[in-house]
Enzyme design. Structure first.
Site, PDB file in Angstrom:
ATOM      1  N   ASP A 335      40.565  -4.596   1.533  1.00  0.00           N
ATOM      2  CA  ASP A 335      40.509  -5.334   2.800  1.00  0.00           C
ATOM      3  C   ASP A 335      39.227  -6.140   2.905  1.00  0.00           C
ATOM      4  O   ASP A 335      39.224  -7.277   3.346  1.00  0.00           O
ATOM      5  CB  ASP A 335      40.636  -4.364   3.984  1.00  0.00           C
ATOM      6  CG  ASP A 335      39.583  -3.250   3.967  1.00  0.00           C
ATOM      7  OD1 ASP A 335      39.053  -2.936   2.881  1.00  0.00           O
ATOM      8  OD2 ASP A 335      39.288  -2.691   5.034  1.00  0.00           O
ATOM      9  N   ARG A 339      31.752  -3.257   4.595  1.00  0.00           N
ATOM     10  CA  ARG A 339      31.555  -2.121   5.507  1.00  0.00           C
ATOM     11  C   ARG A 339      32.081  -0.828   4.865  1.00  0.00           C
ATOM     12  O   ARG A 339      32.582  -0.839   3.739  1.00  0.00           O
ATOM     13  CB  ARG A 339      32.241  -2.383   6.846  1.00  0.00           C
ATOM     14  CG  ARG A 339      33.754  -2.382   6.776  1.00  0.00           C
ATOM     15  CD  ARG A 339      34.352  -2.499   8.167  1.00  0.00           C
ATOM     16  NE  ARG A 339      35.784  -2.607   8.114  1.00  0.00           N
ATOM     17  CZ  ARG A 339      36.490  -3.546   8.738  1.00  0.00           C
ATOM     18  NH1 ARG A 339      35.888  -4.485   9.434  1.00  0.00           N
ATOM     19  NH2 ARG A 339      37.811  -3.543   8.665  1.00  0.00           N
ATOM     20  N   ASP A 340      31.978   0.259   5.597  1.00  0.00           N
ATOM     21  CA  ASP A 340      32.381   1.557   5.032  1.00  0.00           C
ATOM     22  C   ASP A 340      33.901   1.666   4.993  1.00  0.00           C
ATOM     23  O   ASP A 340      34.499   2.519   5.621  1.00  0.00           O
ATOM     24  CB  ASP A 340      31.758   2.701   5.844  1.00  0.00           C
ATOM     25  CG  ASP A 340      32.107   2.621   7.323  1.00  0.00           C
ATOM     26  OD1 ASP A 340      32.864   1.707   7.713  1.00  0.00           O
ATOM     27  OD2 ASP A 340      31.618   3.463   8.084  1.00  0.00           O
ATOM     28  N   GLU A 341      34.496   0.776   4.238  1.00  0.00           N
ATOM     29  CA  GLU A 341      35.948   0.752   4.103  1.00  0.00           C
ATOM     30  C   GLU A 341      36.262   0.350   2.666  1.00  0.00           C
ATOM     31  O   GLU A 341      36.435   1.199   1.817  1.00  0.00           O
ATOM     32  CB  GLU A 341      36.548  -0.205   5.147  1.00  0.00           C
ATOM     33  CG  GLU A 341      37.953   0.193   5.505  1.00  0.00           C
ATOM     34  CD  GLU A 341      38.376  -0.219   6.912  1.00  0.00           C
ATOM     35  OE1 GLU A 341      39.566  -0.160   7.156  1.00  0.00           O
ATOM     36  OE2 GLU A 341      37.531  -0.587   7.760  1.00  0.00           O
ATOM     37  N   ASP A 348      47.297  -5.733   3.886  1.00  0.00           N
ATOM     38  CA  ASP A 348      46.474  -6.891   3.551  1.00  0.00           C
ATOM     39  C   ASP A 348      46.920  -7.484   2.208  1.00  0.00           C
ATOM     40  O   ASP A 348      47.051  -8.702   2.054  1.00  0.00           O
ATOM     41  CB  ASP A 348      44.994  -6.500   3.468  1.00  0.00           C
ATOM     42  CG  ASP A 348      44.486  -5.818   4.733  1.00  0.00           C
ATOM     43  OD1 ASP A 348      45.227  -4.989   5.291  1.00  0.00           O
ATOM     44  OD2 ASP A 348      43.359  -6.109   5.159  1.00  0.00           O
ATOM     45  N   TRP A 400      52.919  -2.731   6.146  1.00  0.00           N
ATOM     46  CA  TRP A 400      51.979  -2.164   5.179  1.00  0.00           C
ATOM     47  C   TRP A 400      52.790  -1.555   4.029  1.00  0.00           C
ATOM     48  O   TRP A 400      52.655  -1.957   2.886  1.00  0.00           O
ATOM     49  CB  TRP A 400      51.057  -1.144   5.861  1.00  0.00           C
ATOM     50  CG  TRP A 400      49.847  -1.806   6.476  1.00  0.00           C
ATOM     51  CD1 TRP A 400      48.562  -1.734   6.013  1.00  0.00           C
ATOM     52  CD2 TRP A 400      49.801  -2.666   7.630  1.00  0.00           C
ATOM     53  NE1 TRP A 400      47.735  -2.498   6.799  1.00  0.00           N
ATOM     54  CE2 TRP A 400      48.466  -3.085   7.799  1.00  0.00           C
ATOM     55  CE3 TRP A 400      50.742  -3.137   8.514  1.00  0.00           C
ATOM     56  CZ2 TRP A 400      48.064  -3.942   8.820  1.00  0.00           C
ATOM     57  CZ3 TRP A 400      50.347  -4.001   9.546  1.00  0.00           C
ATOM     58  CH2 TRP A 400      49.030  -4.384   9.684  1.00  0.00           C
ATOM     59  N   GLU A 601      37.937 -11.631   9.143  1.00  0.00           N
ATOM     60  CA  GLU A 601      38.957 -10.670   9.583  1.00  0.00           C
ATOM     61  C   GLU A 601      39.613 -11.104  10.895  1.00  0.00           C
ATOM     62  O   GLU A 601      40.806 -10.933  11.087  1.00  0.00           O
ATOM     63  CB  GLU A 601      38.285  -9.303   9.773  1.00  0.00           C
ATOM     64  CG  GLU A 601      39.216  -8.211  10.243  1.00  0.00           C
ATOM     65  CD  GLU A 601      38.537  -6.842  10.241  1.00  0.00           C
ATOM     66  OE1 GLU A 601      37.286  -6.795  10.349  1.00  0.00           O
ATOM     67  OE2 GLU A 601      39.242  -5.829  10.132  1.00  0.00           O
ATOM     68  N   HIS A 622      37.520 -10.960   4.703  1.00  0.00           N
ATOM     69  CA  HIS A 622      38.834 -10.324   4.713  1.00  0.00           C
ATOM     70  C   HIS A 622      39.824 -11.386   4.263  1.00  0.00           C
ATOM     71  O   HIS A 622      39.965 -12.410   4.919  1.00  0.00           O
ATOM     72  CB  HIS A 622      39.171  -9.942   6.154  1.00  0.00           C
ATOM     73  CG  HIS A 622      39.311  -8.490   6.403  1.00  0.00           C
ATOM     74  ND1 HIS A 622      38.261  -7.618   6.297  1.00  0.00           N
ATOM     75  CD2 HIS A 622      40.391  -7.749   6.785  1.00  0.00           C
ATOM     76  CE1 HIS A 622      38.697  -6.394   6.602  1.00  0.00           C
ATOM     77  NE2 HIS A 622      39.987  -6.447   6.887  1.00  0.00           N
TER      78      HIS A 622
END
Ligand code: BGC
Length: 717
Positions: A335, A339-341, A348, A400, A601, A622
């Site tokens: 994605d 960041r913490d992802e 996506d 998704w 994003e 994103h």
């Protein structure tokens, strides 16, 4: 020969905590070598050296897969590195395997041990062979990498005096999940120099590299032992011009380097960052900011698509789409990279896969990831929202999970290779059957919580979910996935009648239930998925909605990929161009005007007044809304796949020019050669130019004709 499965997993005898272990093995080679190969992988990410030279170019090897089931190992030709006396050393970082917050919840999702397994296969000139495998003769010690994690960065102490080597012990873990490398390797690409050194209002010293990107910083320093160089990475400056890290949430993206004496060059080993700026938090006065450069890191995908037009802002948008793809194609489609992802969100990937497949050759990249998707699928066919699924208990959601059908189908269409369908057909079937089994209505997917048109601008205050009917969207995707499954079965020479019938039933049920389309997304999806009962009425309604909204969209993740096509395929190309060329918020070019160098994003990740959408979920990198790239290739320049002869064995060319652009041209490299299509407005007419390595069906306005391979010019008059 492959011997890695005869090797044993080893680990340090004691727990080094955050410190990356370094492994070592020494061996002699007294005969002339014909060839030498290293097979290797780790529980984490590894970097290996033979006699001081780095082995291979793979950064963050072995990459990210569902390790318990599919753990890649790599094979490197090391013939050129072998000497009479040899020393192999390997450091192992936590990577995606172990470590802190990567899972949002649990530490060490796959395991806590920095295991290593390897086999060195030697073939001598005299024909004899020898294999060295990891065993307790391999040694380990603490390395200079005192800490390394994906989100948080690295601490490297060049002044650290390594202790004595210690014996390792066995780590009893299976080897049957080891598989050879399947995806593209991740490697270093271009280097980017600083464009400016800024002192912010807060007094921070910030280096601007001019481009939001993924990778890491390298620098040189003539250092003194113990001097520290510490810097943090960020994507953006805030409204006041200060360094802004709040959108990274818990990800620290920080490098701490401790010098030794003398000249030295450092770049991180086991981490990556998403950033445009670094803030120098600590450094000796003698540091030279010109000695910093970014090394861009991503999967080794080959550029195949090009697009250019007379509008520089659209060209910048296209460039932002390319960057967004490279930045987020780091072994898996993510994605965002900052960041913490940084997770493999299926929605996506599904939204962007078509654009991605024109921009770059992503065949191998997706073939690998889709196999992980299949092994993550639950026994009832449910597809998780992220792959590899390290969250585990997220609700299954439409749009998704449909990555299971949409992605393999697109990869097949773009590259014309059936293998991806052969690999995925069971997974595709299981996903459709999962939806089929849900709820009371056999041919609809209704009554369940869905993510819907994620981030749609018609979202009620305080929510992420656009106001489009989630039952309508889920049922529409049910139809789409079933239609794709039926086509895929046909391609594979299997009986598709059952799913063709199912698709017909879904369309009927959809039309009985959803008679009215109230949002842009509802109209767009119903049109493109061929579900709308009255296409021309629905298209007119969509065009009206857009026009009466000041030529602006309200769509989120699930509507945006279809709104342009829904308009231009149904008589409203001009309205689609108005959306493309819109510069006010919300629009693609709004972000360009705001200085974006990647795709955001949110339509308003950065607002016109310089404030931010929110601190909680606001990525400036994103790729999802970059899905408009496909429309540039397919509609502006009209390069389209012929589903009957996929992989561009034949091409459909149907450009739809608009005078607001004076010219446009695009090309796509295919396995048959490069297809080019472009047009220019000159002296009251449109001149079309095509370069075709394959035959084409051309559609211009209401004229249709066939062209043979070759160069062609066509004038509208
Ligand atoms: C991710 C998205 C994702 C979404 C779905 C976000 O946090 O960044 O891109 O699809 O969650 O819940």
């Amino acid at each position: 020969m492959s011997n890695i499965k005869n090797a044993k997993w080893i680990k340090p005898k004691r727990d080094y905590g955050d410190i990356c272990p370094e492994y070592r093995y020494r061996f002699e080679c007294n005969k002339q070598i014909k060839s030498a190969a290293l097979e290797i992988t780790a529980m984490g990410v590894y970097e290996a050296h033979m006699n001081g030279s780095r082995i291979g170019d793979f950064i963050l090897a072995p990459g990210w897969t569902v390790y318990h089931k599919r753990h890649q190992y790599q094979t490197y030709d090391i013939t050129h590195l072998i000497q009479a006396s040899n020393e192999i050393t390997v450091t192992v970082g936590k990577g995606w395997y172990r470590g802190g917050f990567l899972t949002w919840r649990d530490k060490n999702f796959w395991g806590a041990v920095p295991g290593l397994i390897a086999a060195i296969n030697l073939i001598y000139a005299d024909g004899t062979e020898e294999t060295i495998t990891t065993d307790r003769q391999w040694l380990s010690r603490e390395s200079s990498i005192r800490f390394a994690e994906i989100y948080d960065g690295e601490i490297y102490d060049a002044s650290f005096q390594s202790e004595e080597w210690e014996h390792t012990s066995y780590h009893f873990s299976p080897v049957d999940n080891l598989i050879p490398q399947e995806g593209e390797i991740v490697c270093e690409h271009e280097q980017i120099k600083p464009v400016e050194v800024i002192t912010t209002p807060k007094g921070e010293r910030v280096i601007d590299f001019g481009q939001n990107m993924t990778g890491y910083v390298e620098f040189d320093i003539e250092g003194k032992s113990g001097d520290r160089v510490v810097y943090t990475h960020a994507e953006i400056l805030d409204a006041e011009g200060n360094f802004y890290t709040e959108n990274l949430r818990s990800a620290k993206q920080r490098i701490e380097y401790i010098c030794r004496d003398g000249f030295q060059t450092y770049k991180p080993h086991h981490t990556f960052m998403g950033f445009r700026y670094i803030r120098i938090d600590e450094a000796p006065d003698y540091i030279d900011t010109d000695a910093f450069r970014v090394i861009v890191v991503h999967s080794d995908i080959r550029r195949t698509g090009h697009f250019e037009c007379s509008n520089e802002k659209v060209n910048k948008l296209y460039s932002n789409i390319l960057w967004g793809q490279r930045d987020n194609f780091l072994d898996i489609p993510t994605d965002c990279p900052q960041r913490d992802e940084r997770l493999g969100w299926t929605g996506d990937a599904q939204v962007f896969v078509k654009t991605a497949s024109y921009n770059y050759d992503i065949n191998r990249f997706f073939v690998k990831w889709l196999k992980d998707l299949a092994v993550e699928q639950r026994s009832n066919g449910a597809v998780p929202d992220i792959v590899p699924d390290i969250i585990q208990d997220m609700p299954v959601t439409s749009g998704w999970g449909d990555a299971a059908t949409i992605c393999p189908w697109q990869i097949y269409l773009t590259y014309g290779d059936k293998t991806v369908l052969e690999n995925q057909i069971d997974s595709m079937t299981a996903w459709v059957e999962y939806i089929h089994s849900r709820g009371e209505e056999e041919y609809l997917w209704v009554g369940e919580d869905q993510m819907g048109d994620w981030l749609g601008l018609d979202a009620p205050e305080g929510t992420y979910k656009g106001s489009s009917d989630t039952d309508l969207i889920a049922s529409a995707y049910f139809a789409r996935s079933t239609e794709i499954l039926a086509k895929a079965l046909k391609v594979l020479g299997k009986d598709s009648t059952y799913y063709e019938n199912m698709h017909r039933e879904i369309v009927c049920a959809f039309q009985r239930r959803f008679k009215e389309y109230k949002t842009q997304t509802e109209c767009a999806i119903s049109l493109v998925f061929n579900l709308a009962q009255n296409k021309s009425e629905t298209a007119a309604k969509l065009a009206d909605m857009v026009r009466s909204n000041g030529n602006k969209l309200t769509t989120g993740f699930l509507g945006t990929p279809y709104i342009m096509e829904a308009l231009s395929e149904n008589g409203y190309t001009d309205v689609a161009y108005s959306l493309l060329l819109q510069e006010e918020y919300p629009s693609w070019l709004f972000s360009v005007n705001m200085g974006a160098t990647t795709v955001w994003e949110h339509w308003d990740s950065l607002k016109a007044d310089g404030s931010m959408w929110s601190t909680r979920m606001n990525s400036f990198n994103h790729y999802a809304y970059g899905c408009v790239g496909a429309w540039m290739y397919e509609t502006v320049c009209g390069i389209r796949i012929d589903e009957d002869l996929p992989g561009f064995e034949r091409v459909i060319i149907c450009p739809k020019p608009d005078e607001r652009l004076r010219w446009a041209r695009a090309s796509v490299d295919t396995r048959f050669g490069t297809i080019k299509s472009g047009w220019t407005y000159t002296d009251g007419e449109i001149v079309y130019e095509f370069e075709l390595p394959v035959p084409a069906l051309v559609e211009i306005g209401d004229r249709q004709f066939e062209l043979n391979a070759g160069k062609h010019t066509y004038r509208s008059n």
